[in-house]
Design an enzyme around this catalytic site. Structure first.
Site, PDB file in Angstrom:
ATOM      1  N   HIS A  17       0.901  -1.267   0.120  1.00  0.00           N
ATOM      2  CA  HIS A  17       0.093   0.087   0.080  1.00  0.00           C
ATOM      3  C   HIS A  17       0.906   1.206  -0.087  1.00  0.00           C
ATOM      4  O   HIS A  17       2.019   1.121  -0.053  1.00  0.00           O
ATOM      5  CB  HIS A  17      -0.935   0.073   1.056  1.00  0.00           C
ATOM      6  CG  HIS A  17      -0.188  -0.045   2.647  1.00  0.00           C
ATOM      7  ND1 HIS A  17       0.478   0.875   3.059  1.00  0.00           N
ATOM      8  CD2 HIS A  17      -0.497  -0.925   3.508  1.00  0.00           C
ATOM      9  CE1 HIS A  17       0.893   0.302   4.172  1.00  0.00           C
ATOM     10  NE2 HIS A  17       0.361  -0.667   4.562  1.00  0.00           N
ATOM     11  N   HIS A  20       3.897   1.362   2.471  1.00  0.00           N
ATOM     12  CA  HIS A  20       5.095   0.672   1.795  1.00  0.00           C
ATOM     13  C   HIS A  20       5.847   1.282   0.880  1.00  0.00           C
ATOM     14  O   HIS A  20       6.840   1.529   0.752  1.00  0.00           O
ATOM     15  CB  HIS A  20       4.704  -0.762   1.499  1.00  0.00           C
ATOM     16  CG  HIS A  20       3.787  -1.510   2.337  1.00  0.00           C
ATOM     17  ND1 HIS A  20       2.741  -2.046   2.239  1.00  0.00           N
ATOM     18  CD2 HIS A  20       4.353  -2.009   3.677  1.00  0.00           C
ATOM     19  CE1 HIS A  20       2.277  -2.924   3.197  1.00  0.00           C
ATOM     20  NE2 HIS A  20       3.304  -2.740   4.063  1.00  0.00           N
ATOM     21  N   CYS A 125      -0.666 -10.197  22.197  1.00  0.00           N
ATOM     22  CA  CYS A 125      -1.463  -9.720  20.896  1.00  0.00           C
ATOM     23  C   CYS A 125      -0.884 -10.354  19.729  1.00  0.00           C
ATOM     24  O   CYS A 125       0.272 -10.279  19.433  1.00  0.00           O
ATOM     25  CB  CYS A 125      -1.409  -8.126  20.856  1.00  0.00           C
ATOM     26  SG  CYS A 125      -1.955  -7.457  19.401  1.00  0.00           S
ATOM     27  N   CYS A 128       0.086  -7.795  17.093  1.00  0.00           N
ATOM     28  CA  CYS A 128       1.583  -7.172  17.255  1.00  0.00           C
ATOM     29  C   CYS A 128       2.672  -8.583  17.432  1.00  0.00           C
ATOM     30  O   CYS A 128       3.781  -8.420  17.122  1.00  0.00           O
ATOM     31  CB  CYS A 128       1.748  -6.690  18.718  1.00  0.00           C
ATOM     32  SG  CYS A 128       0.732  -5.058  18.716  1.00  0.00           S
ATOM     33  N   CYS A 142      -4.833  -3.430  23.033  1.00  0.00           N
ATOM     34  CA  CYS A 142      -3.629  -3.154  22.482  1.00  0.00           C
ATOM     35  C   CYS A 142      -3.932  -1.746  21.731  1.00  0.00           C
ATOM     36  O   CYS A 142      -4.985  -1.675  20.968  1.00  0.00           O
ATOM     37  CB  CYS A 142      -3.249  -4.243  21.306  1.00  0.00           C
ATOM     38  SG  CYS A 142      -2.172  -3.531  20.186  1.00  0.00           S
ATOM     39  N   HIS A 145      -4.211  -2.289  17.683  1.00  0.00           N
ATOM     40  CA  HIS A 145      -5.133  -3.240  16.967  1.00  0.00           C
ATOM     41  C   HIS A 145      -6.656  -3.049  17.775  1.00  0.00           C
ATOM     42  O   HIS A 145      -7.510  -3.666  17.356  1.00  0.00           O
ATOM     43  CB  HIS A 145      -4.646  -4.806  17.150  1.00  0.00           C
ATOM     44  CG  HIS A 145      -3.230  -4.875  16.366  1.00  0.00           C
ATOM     45  ND1 HIS A 145      -2.222  -4.811  16.695  1.00  0.00           N
ATOM     46  CD2 HIS A 145      -3.192  -4.806  14.857  1.00  0.00           C
ATOM     47  CE1 HIS A 145      -1.186  -4.916  15.915  1.00  0.00           C
ATOM     48  NE2 HIS A 145      -1.821  -5.094  14.742  1.00  0.00           N
ATOM     49  N   LYS A 294      -6.823   7.825   9.246  1.00  0.00           N
ATOM     50  CA  LYS A 294      -5.662   6.936   9.273  1.00  0.00           C
ATOM     51  C   LYS A 294      -6.007   5.856   8.293  1.00  0.00           C
ATOM     52  O   LYS A 294      -7.043   5.183   8.137  1.00  0.00           O
ATOM     53  CB  LYS A 294      -5.205   6.226  10.557  1.00  0.00           C
ATOM     54  CG  LYS A 294      -4.135   5.294  10.515  1.00  0.00           C
ATOM     55  CD  LYS A 294      -3.842   4.919  11.977  1.00  0.00           C
ATOM     56  CE  LYS A 294      -2.751   3.685  11.586  1.00  0.00           C
ATOM     57  NZ  LYS A 294      -2.311   3.327  13.324  1.00  0.00           N
ATOM     58  N   LYS A 297      -7.262  -1.053   6.577  1.00  0.00           N
ATOM     59  CA  LYS A 297      -7.839  -2.102   5.823  1.00  0.00           C
ATOM     60  C   LYS A 297      -9.339  -2.309   6.273  1.00  0.00           C
ATOM     61  O   LYS A 297     -10.053  -2.532   5.448  1.00  0.00           O
ATOM     62  CB  LYS A 297      -7.182  -3.550   6.049  1.00  0.00           C
ATOM     63  CG  LYS A 297      -6.133  -3.651   4.939  1.00  0.00           C
ATOM     64  CD  LYS A 297      -5.806  -5.213   4.953  1.00  0.00           C
ATOM     65  CE  LYS A 297      -5.597  -5.925   6.291  1.00  0.00           C
ATOM     66  NZ  LYS A 297      -5.022  -7.299   6.124  1.00  0.00           N
TER      67      LYS A 297
END
Length: 647
Positions: A17, A20, A125, A128, A142, A145, A294, A297
């Protein structure tokens, strides 16, 4: 000098994405810049392919973990050529040589006494892939997430990370540029101000088999971070490889802020345990938001690099990401923002400077770079070029890419003003000013050469075209060697220009139609009465004149209207961009008027002329000379901001 620049190896639980892409564009741009400076460079990227999340993702697709990682890793490898990214090495953590290197290092650290076996209970988690401390949880979840971790009690192997806490603190304090920007250095030091827990570095095969087996206990596989971070050494054929000594001492890592802790704490303590010198620098950047949200997905706003390249072009995307993000801070992506950058910075500023300068060279010197004659009139342009080169070198080396590009655009702006100030078209009409014309045209050609050199790391494809257009051979030091040719006056007169396509065709952004307010019958009757009064009295009132909105506009591009000898299509900034069709083609060549400030009527109802919608009117004086009439564009006596109202 030697440079070793790396990206993180990307976790293959999802497709590539924008995040990256940005990290890898940064590393590629930096590697190209260092080569421009004469360095020997190694640039590495790759994929991280072990762990719980890979098993989950593969199960969802109904394939084996190996089939899954082969496919996703291939997507990453195939994406980089689309972005003109050219790594020297692409590493996968499933590569046999990487597996062997990880096992050698594990055994070395174990033999040293820095790995021990113990039972641990903690909050795990899966997202993570690590145990979280109570301090890290937010409302029991977390923070990354937003899930409640699983309470797990199991026996595992632990790395004595705490043994190296003070050594790491001392190194960070003694080396201020070890972690940049400074805010992330401070964040790491803040975390290290509390006692550091040891790191769980294994997972029992009873719950995870997709990993590298521990060399000293095959009932366990390696924790994914202890595996992944070692890629930076594997890529140098550690231990014993010829690449290790020259490159490791200068290693620079580029990461996003979400993986700061593993790279700034886990990795340095691992290196210290191995008895190796620490990497040189860790460069940390922020997140890309999409329309101020932000990228995620789960909410469906992930931006794919291939789609962006198809829509906007590779060099536009590379330029946009580097110019838009202040390295270290978050930035926002939107289609409106990238279109604005392409139309304004690339098409209007750089593209028009290149096209009008080369067009005048073709028109006035048959496409041959002329011999300049020194003139004090040109010191502003030359001095600015020298200053820009110095700023560019400093800011590119410091990962302040947006500032480097801002400096380059100052040179572009000054070169455009130089055209307006010197009016080469007027010099060409005066046979006694040929030397001055040639000096002006040489200075423009030299400005284009320097721009081609400076922008090469950011927009390699565009700069290759620019170099061809300037008549330079591929690989010419004039556009590939900042050390020997990063100075004014290196372009040798006599170079023959070659025709190239437009650098950056404009993108037509969708026009937002303003709501039309219905007028009352009373208002219509009042307007009719005013118009009747106007025809009877032969003049207009002050109130009527105030209805005409006159503005100063800057012409940012000009081109002939198809099938018309009289009309030019102008794009003007007033201050918003708009199209105006003007009947001035008989009197002005397009390249002669770009950059001029003119007066326009800004509130005329749009009309179509030869199929082109015109959103205003340019004012011009009709001059009678020798029985012939010509049009002279209106202007202001001094430069003012585009869009200023005429009072």
């Amino acid at each position: 000098m030697t440079t070793y620049i790396t990206t993180p190896i990307y976790y293959v639980n999802a497709q590539p994405h924008l995040g990256h892409a940005y990290t890898t564009i940064v590393a590629d741009t930096y590697s190209r810049f260092r080569r421009l400076c004469g360095d020997t460079v190694r640039f590495q990227t790759g994929t991280d392919e072990h762990g719980d999340k890979i098993v989950e993702a593969a199960a969802k697709e109904g394939v084996s973990p190996k089939e899954y990682v082969d496919r996703i890793s291939g997507l990453f490898r195939d994406t980089w050529p689309l972005l003109d990214i050219v790594p020297d090495n692409f590493i996968r953590t499933t590569d046999r040589n990487h597996v062997l290197t990880v096992q050698k290092i594990l055994q070395q650290v174990y033999d040293k006494g820095d790995i021990y076996f113990d039972e641990y209970s903690g909050q795990y988690c899966t997202g993570c892939e690590r145990f979280l401390t109570e301090k890290e949880l937010v409302d029991g979840k977390c923070p990354d997430h937003l899930t409640i971790p699983d309470e797990i009690t199991e026996q595992n192997y632990f790395f004595r990370m705490s043994r190296y806490q003070q050594d790491l603190i001392d190194h960070i304090k003694a080396n201020p540029e070890f972690i940049t920007p400074e805010r992330y250095r401070n964040e790491v030091l803040s975390f290290l101000s509390e006692p550091l827990e040891d790191l769980c570095i294994s997972r029992p095969t009873s719950r995870l088999t997709w990993g590298i087996p521990l060399p000293f206990d095959d009932n366990f596989v390696t924790y994914v971070w202890f595996d992944a971070l070692i890629n930076y050494l594997t890529g140098l054929d550690y231990p014993g490889g010829e690449k290790f000594d020259p490159y490791w001492s200068v290693a620079e890592h580029v990461i996003a802020k979400d993986i700061l802790k593993p790279h700034a704490i886990y990795w340095p303590t691992m290196i210290l345990s191995m008895g190796l010198p620490l990497y040189q620098k860790l460069h940390v950047h922020g997140y890309w938001n999409v329309d101020e949200t932000k990228m995620s997905k789960s909410i469906g706003n992930v931006v794919r690099p291939a789609e962006l390249v198809e829509e906007y072009g590779v060099d536009c995307l590379r330029y946009f990401t580097l110019r838009e993000m202040s390295f270290g801070l978050d930035a926002s992506f939107s289609s409106e923002a990238i279109v604005a950058r392409k139309n304004s910075d690339l098409a209007n500023d750089l593209g028009n400077l290149y096209s009008r300068s080369t067009a005048m060279l073709v028109k006035y010197t048959d496409g041959v770079v002329p011999e300049p004659v020194s003139s004090e009139d040109d010191t502003v342009l030359r001095d600015l070029a020298v200053s820009v080169i110095a700023t560019y070198k400093e800011t590119m080396a410091d990962f302040q890419f947006h500032r480097a590009l801002q400096a380059v655009w100052e040179l572009i702006s000054q070169a455009n003003k130089y055209i307006v100030t010197n009016e080469p078209w007027a010099l060409a009409k005066d046979s006694g000013r040929t030397e001055r014309l040639h000096t002006v045209l040489y200075n423009l050609a030299e400005s284009l050469r320097l721009l081609t050199l400076l922008l090469q790391p950011v927009m390699p494809g565009t700069c290759k075209k620019m170099a061809v257009g300037l008549g330079l051979e591929e690989g010419s030091p004039l556009v590939t060697d900042l050390t020997s040719c990063g100075a004014w006056g290196k372009l040798v007169p006599g170079a023959e220009l070659r025709k190239i396509d437009s650098l950056f065709p404009r993108v037509d952004a969708k026009k937002k139609k303003q709501p039309v307010k219905e007028e009352s019958q009373k208002t219509n009757n009042k307007k009719k009465k005013q118009n009747h009064s106007l025809s009877e009295e032969g003049g207009i009132t002050f109130d009527q004149f105030q209805q005409v909105e006159l503005r100063v506009a800057e012409i940012v591009s000009a081109e002939p209207v198809n099938k018309s000898d009289r009309l030019l299509k102008l794009i003007v900034k007033a201050p918003e961009e708009r199209v105006i069709v003007a009947g001035i083609a008989e009197y002005y060549a397009p390249e002669d008027i770009v950059g001029l400030q003119v007066l326009i009527v800004a509130n005329l109802k749009p009309v179509k002329l030869m199929g082109v919608e015109s959103q205003g009117m340019v004012l011009a004086a009709k001059v009678e000379e020798d029985g012939k009439s010509r049009l002279v564009l209106s202007a202001v006596s001094a430069s003012v901001p585009a869009g200023s109202k005429v009072a």
